[in-house]
Design a protein around this motif. Structure first.
Motif, PDB file in Angstrom:
ATOM      1  N   LEU A  66       0.735  -1.148  -0.049  1.00 56.37           N
ATOM      2  CA  LEU A  66       0.001  -0.018   0.119  1.00 56.37           C
ATOM      3  C   LEU A  66       0.816   1.208  -0.005  1.00 56.37           C
ATOM      4  N   ALA A  67       1.868   1.230   0.853  1.00 61.14           N
ATOM      5  CA  ALA A  67       2.901   2.385   0.887  1.00 61.14           C
ATOM      6  C   ALA A  67       3.578   2.616  -0.495  1.00 61.14           C
ATOM      7  N   SER A  68       3.926   1.540  -0.972  1.00 57.62           N
ATOM      8  CA  SER A  68       4.741   1.585  -2.202  1.00 57.62           C
ATOM      9  C   SER A  68       3.941   2.024  -3.358  1.00 57.62           C
ATOM     10  N   ARG A  69       2.551   1.637  -3.381  1.00 59.92           N
ATOM     11  CA  ARG A  69       1.747   1.787  -4.545  1.00 59.92           C
ATOM     12  C   ARG A  69       0.797   3.091  -4.415  1.00 59.92           C
ATOM     13  N   PHE A  70       0.621   3.367  -3.278  1.00 60.07           N
ATOM     14  CA  PHE A  70      -0.530   4.618  -3.053  1.00 60.07           C
ATOM     15  C   PHE A  70       0.049   5.703  -1.998  1.00 60.07           C
ATOM     16  N   ASP A  71       1.332   5.304  -1.578  1.00 64.71           N
ATOM     17  CA  ASP A  71       1.845   6.429  -0.769  1.00 64.71           C
ATOM     18  C   ASP A  71       1.004   6.733   0.529  1.00 64.71           C
ATOM     19  N   VAL A  72       0.402   5.703   1.270  1.00 64.76           N
ATOM     20  CA  VAL A  72      -0.460   5.855   2.223  1.00 64.76           C
ATOM     21  C   VAL A  72       0.136   6.274   3.596  1.00 64.76           C
ATOM     22  N   ASP A  73      -0.432   6.904   4.556  1.00 65.50           N
ATOM     23  CA  ASP A  73      -0.163   6.908   5.971  1.00 65.50           C
ATOM     24  C   ASP A  73       0.084   5.914   6.496  1.00 65.50           C
ATOM     25  N   LEU A  74       1.216   5.476   7.336  1.00 65.90           N
ATOM     26  CA  LEU A  74       1.006   4.004   7.932  1.00 65.90           C
ATOM     27  C   LEU A  74       1.166   4.322   9.488  1.00 65.90           C
ATOM     28  N   GLY A  75       0.552   5.447   9.962  1.00 63.59           N
ATOM     29  CA  GLY A  75       0.751   5.765  11.462  1.00 63.59           C
ATOM     30  C   GLY A  75       0.100   7.118  11.549  1.00 63.59           C
ATOM     31  N   GLU A  76      -0.039   7.465  12.837  1.00 70.11           N
ATOM     32  CA  GLU A  76      -0.525   8.994  13.384  1.00 70.11           C
ATOM     33  C   GLU A  76       0.567   9.767  13.141  1.00 70.11           C
ATOM     34  N   ARG A  77       1.783   9.376  13.267  1.00 71.05           N
ATOM     35  CA  ARG A  77       2.732  10.387  12.902  1.00 71.05           C
ATOM     36  C   ARG A  77       3.131  10.854  11.437  1.00 71.05           C
ATOM     37  N   ALA A  78       2.942   9.648  10.605  1.00 69.91           N
ATOM     38  CA  ALA A  78       2.935   9.956   9.144  1.00 69.91           C
ATOM     39  C   ALA A  78       1.900  10.557   8.741  1.00 69.91           C
ATOM     40  N   ARG A  79       0.592  10.592   9.319  1.00 71.37           N
ATOM     41  CA  ARG A  79      -0.856  11.193   9.073  1.00 71.37           C
ATOM     42  C   ARG A  79      -0.582  12.791   9.496  1.00 71.37           C
ATOM     43  N   GLN A  80       0.214  13.216  10.296  1.00 72.63           N
ATOM     44  CA  GLN A  80       0.352  14.412  10.887  1.00 72.63           C
ATOM     45  C   GLN A  80       1.472  14.934   9.684  1.00 72.63           C
ATOM     46  N   LEU A  81       2.518  14.244   9.457  1.00 67.50           N
ATOM     47  CA  LEU A  81       3.296  14.871   8.539  1.00 67.50           C
ATOM     48  C   LEU A  81       2.686  15.120   7.183  1.00 67.50           C
ATOM     49  N   SER A  82       1.778  14.215   6.753  1.00 65.46           N
ATOM     50  CA  SER A  82       1.149  14.390   5.631  1.00 65.46           C
ATOM     51  C   SER A  82       0.346  15.588   5.717  1.00 65.46           C
ATOM     52  N   TRP A  83      -0.199  15.906   6.747  1.00 67.46           N
ATOM     53  CA  TRP A  83      -1.215  17.073   6.810  1.00 67.46           C
ATOM     54  C   TRP A  83      -0.108  18.345   6.749  1.00 67.46           C
ATOM     55  N   GLY A  84       0.865  18.385   7.350  1.00 69.14           N
ATOM     56  CA  GLY A  84       1.769  19.397   7.387  1.00 69.14           C
ATOM     57  C   GLY A  84       2.194  19.632   5.831  1.00 69.14           C
ATOM     58  N   MET A  85       2.350  18.381   5.091  1.00 65.14           N
ATOM     59  CA  MET A  85       2.909  18.351   3.488  1.00 65.14           C
ATOM     60  C   MET A  85       1.753  19.316   2.604  1.00 65.14           C
ATOM     61  N   ARG A  86       0.476  18.707   3.025  1.00 64.26           N
ATOM     62  CA  ARG A  86      -0.439  19.218   2.446  1.00 64.26           C
ATOM     63  C   ARG A  86      -0.744  20.677   2.547  1.00 64.26           C
ATOM     64  N   VAL A  87      -0.492  21.157   3.874  1.00 58.32           N
ATOM     65  CA  VAL A  87      -0.592  22.815   4.271  1.00 58.32           C
ATOM     66  C   VAL A  87       0.611  23.280   3.481  1.00 58.32           C
ATOM     67  N   ALA A  88       1.745  22.803   3.441  1.00 54.76           N
ATOM     68  CA  ALA A  88       2.964  23.432   2.803  1.00 54.76           C
ATOM     69  C   ALA A  88       2.901  23.378   1.244  1.00 54.76           C
ATOM     70  N   SER A  89       2.165  22.414   0.739  1.00 59.26           N
ATOM     71  CA  SER A  89       1.793  22.301  -0.633  1.00 59.26           C
ATOM     72  C   SER A  89       0.876  23.447  -1.080  1.00 59.26           C
ATOM     73  N   PHE A  90       0.009  23.445  -0.293  1.00 61.59           N
ATOM     74  CA  PHE A  90      -0.961  24.520  -0.487  1.00 61.59           C
ATOM     75  C   PHE A  90      -0.493  25.996  -0.483  1.00 61.59           C
ATOM     76  N   LEU A  91       0.054  26.227   0.479  1.00 57.98           N
ATOM     77  CA  LEU A  91       0.692  27.542   0.770  1.00 57.98           C
ATOM     78  C   LEU A  91       1.902  27.742  -0.589  1.00 57.98           C
ATOM     79  N   GLY A  92       2.551  26.896  -0.539  1.00 58.56           N
ATOM     80  CA  GLY A  92       3.648  26.855  -1.915  1.00 58.56           C
ATOM     81  C   GLY A  92       2.983  27.291  -3.089  1.00 58.56           C
ATOM     82  N   ALA A  93       1.735  26.625  -3.467  1.00 61.97           N
ATOM     83  CA  ALA A  93       1.140  26.822  -4.446  1.00 61.97           C
ATOM     84  C   ALA A  93       0.554  28.143  -4.602  1.00 61.97           C
TER      85      ALA A  93
END
Lengths: 372, 267
Positions: A66-93
């Motif tokens: 799942l991680a390799s094909r879909f880049d999913v979050d495999l835990g709470e820490r990963a989920r929080q980092l993903s959220w941070g990445m989404r915010v950074a991506s939006f602000l950057g865009a």
């Protein structure tokens, strides 16, 4: 004895069909593990070591897949980092898009017309190619979404600036162009924001087109909010009518934007009956009719959202229901009621709503597992 | 490319949209519907952003609006009916205010006359007003000075581009105003306004107008003189007692789609 059968190859099972489905599977695996550990601690269920090891190994294989094909979050820490990445991506865009916008304004007057046209047309094309490249090289899609938004801005500038350079009479056709380009970006490369922008542009185009039927100039599109009703309903219906095998993450966007477009138009009409096509019936009657419609539609959105598990429908319907309610309270009571009493009534209504929802939740929880 | 349908679709869309826009521009420029020589009196400098942030330059068409239109071009009830507004309710009717308050704006075409009878009548009207003030012994000196200054400014720098007519059919308007070197026909947005009875003035309808393309972009090759004029105007804005005269003249052409463009600029 519990017998657990695991196929010899994990890919014999369909892992997931999309990223949202993959993320749900990964979340279920994590929840299953935690619950299994809890049951073992409580002595309710203890799997034989061999079988436990097989389940763990199978889940590890699945998680890797799942991680390799879909880049999913495999835990709470990963989920929080993903959220941070989404915010950074939006602000950057947004920042890069603004930078492109102001940079073009800074240099365009210093360029000859053919060069201006080449840059304006070439810019979005190059950025689209860059978006495609990023999408292929980087699985998470954040960079593609970021560059995609800049490509959309470049296309917006393309059409806008050509209009300025050649003194073209403004036309709603520009909205159609923005809408189509946004759709291409959203469906080819993901990016919910691209779809939101596309749908907003298409709603404006459709409303402009409708308003010209009355003989009015298209810029009057906001003067008759009912012109937005068809697109609101259509957008909400698209997930029903158009099968989405991929890009399932875009379905909530269609529903949410559809509701926002429709209910925003209704909200406007609850204050401004003279803006309605039905104003000859009397402003007050029209406003009351739309108030009732607003409550019914937002309540229906909440109900449907709960039944179908559509969080965006519940949230959007809920927000608008509250706005309609507060607007009515304000209309009925603000002028004559003492302020403390007014806010007491508002607070009391919120407490009542909380009690009702708690009872509903309790009723849902008391049903057997598997029953909605 | 077949494996990348999104990229193909996007590139085709970009090419198509730009193609349609540029084809429209070419079609507009394939004929000259009108070409009128204007000066700085009729063309203001205009920019959306601060000059540091926006290097582009546009000139805004400065014309006199319909509130002072002399007949026969007045935007009165009859003209508004011609443009397509529903004006069947008499303005004196008690239902008139409600009927007209939410009328939607319409698109039509406006006729602008350059340095013609309309402008001469406007100047003559101001001259008569000044004479009346001077003839009246109760008029204060400041009023006469202000009226004189206003007239002088109008004669020197006031726009000679006056709106004289409007209609839905631009070709019909051109048949009425055939001089293509004196009359511009441009698309505009027309708004219907209702004025209730006030003191001795009866309730009436009138229109207000806004050009749909109010600015003309200045291409790079025509910039040098205009940039110099803009710098000079910026210096003058901080000086007192400067008597301004127009510093440039420009030819504005209108094409098949009634979209204007700047053709030439000179002293």
């Amino acid at each position: 004895m519990i017998q657990i059968v695991i196929p010899s190859r994990p890919d014999a099972i369909e892992v997931a069909s999309s990223k949202p489905a993959a993320q749900k599977r990964a979340d279920r695996i994590a929840a299953f593990r935690e619950e299994l550990e809890e049951l073992e601690r409580e002595g309710v269920l203890v799997l034989p070591p061999e079988e436990r090891a097989r389940v763990v190994a199978h889940h590890e294989e699945l998680r890797r897949e799942l991680a390799s094909r879909f880049d999913v979050d495999l835990g709470e820490r990963a989920r929080q980092l993903s959220w941070g990445m989404r915010v950074a991506s939006f602000l950057g865009a947004v920042a890069l898009a603004a930078s492109a916008f102001f940079f073009l304004y800074r240099i365009w007057g210093l360029l000859a017309t053919p060069v201006q046209v080449a840059i304006l047309a070439g810019g979005p094309a190059l950025l689209l190619i860059a978006t495609d490249f990023a999408a292929r090289r980087e699985r998470s899609g954040y960079f593609a979404a970021l560059i995609g938004l800049v490509a959309f801005t470049a296309f917006f500038l393309n059409v806008l600036m050509l209009g300025k350079i050649f003194n073209i009479t403004p036309s709603p056709g520009a909205f159609l162009a923005y809408g189509l380009f946004g759709m291409v970006l959203a469906y080819a490369y993901g990016g919910r924001l691209n779809l939101v922008l596309a749908l907003a542009a298409l709603a404006a185009w459709q409303a402009s087109w409708m308003i010209t039927w009355t003989g009015a100039v298209w810029t009057e599109l906001f003067e008759r909010p009912e012109t937005f009703f068809p697109t609101g309903l259509l957008f909400f219906a698209v997930p029903f009518a158009v099968p989405h095998r991929g890009r399932l993450e875009l379905l909530p966007v269609w529903r949410a934007v559809g509701l926002i477009v429709f209910l925003s138009a209704v909200l406007h009409l609850t204050f401004s009956g003279e803006s309605s096509f039905l104003r000859d019936l009397g402003d007050e009657r029209v406003e009351i009719a739309y108030q009732i419609l607003g409550f019914l539609v937002s309540a229906a959105a909440i109900w449907l959202g709960i039944r179908r598990g559509w969080r965006e429908s519940v949230s959007t319907g809920g927000v608008f229901f509250v706005i309609f309610l507060l607007a009515r309270f304000f209309d009925w009571w603000w002028d004559w009621m003492p302020r403390y009493l007014f806010f007491l009534v508002v607070g009391g209504t919120a407490v009542l709503a909380l009690w009702v929802l708690m009872r509903l939740r309790a009723a849902t929880a008391s049903r057997p597992v598997g029953e909605a | 490319m077949r494996e990348r349908p999104g990229l193909l679709a996007g590139l085709v869309l970009i090419a198509l949209v730009n193609g349609v826009i540029l084809a429209g521009v070419a079609w507009n420029r394939s004929a000259v519907e009108a070409q009128v020589e204007l000066t700085e009196r009729e063309l203001d400098f205009h920019g959306d952003l601060e000059p540091d942030e926006d290097s582009g330059l546009s000139l805004r068409l400065h014309w006199e609006d319909g509130r002072e239109w002399p007949a026969p071009g007045r935007l009165d009830r009859e003209k508004l009916r011609e443009i397509g507004f529903d004006v069947r309710i008499d303005p004196a009717d008690p239902k008139a205010a409600e009927h007209y308050r939410s009328a939607l704006a319409r698109k039509a075409f406006m006729v602008l006359q350059m340095e013609g009878d309309a402008w001469r009548q406007r100047i003559a009207k101001k001259e008569r007003h000044l004479d009346e003030l001077k003839a009246d012994s109760h008029t204060r000196r400041e009023e006469i000075e202000n009226a004189q200054n206003s007239l002088d400014a109008d004669r020197r720098m006031g726009s000679r581009l006056i709106a004289v007519d409007a209609g839905l059919d631009p070709q019909g308007l051109r048949a009425r105003y055939p001089d293509r070197s004196r009359y511009l026909i441009l698309p505009a947005r027309f708004d219907l306004q209702f004025s209730p009875m006030y003191e001795n003035r009866p309730a009436h309808l009138f229109g207000t107008v806004e050009l749909l393309v109010a600015e003309v972009h200045v291409p790079l090759e025509l910039r040098p003189l205009l940039d110099a004029v803009r710098r000079q105007r910026n210096r003058e804005s901080s000086q007192e007692g400067v008597v301004q005269m127009p510093l440039f003249r420009a030819a504005v052409a209108v094409g098949r789609r009634y979209e204007p463009r700047l053709v030439s600029v000179g002293r």
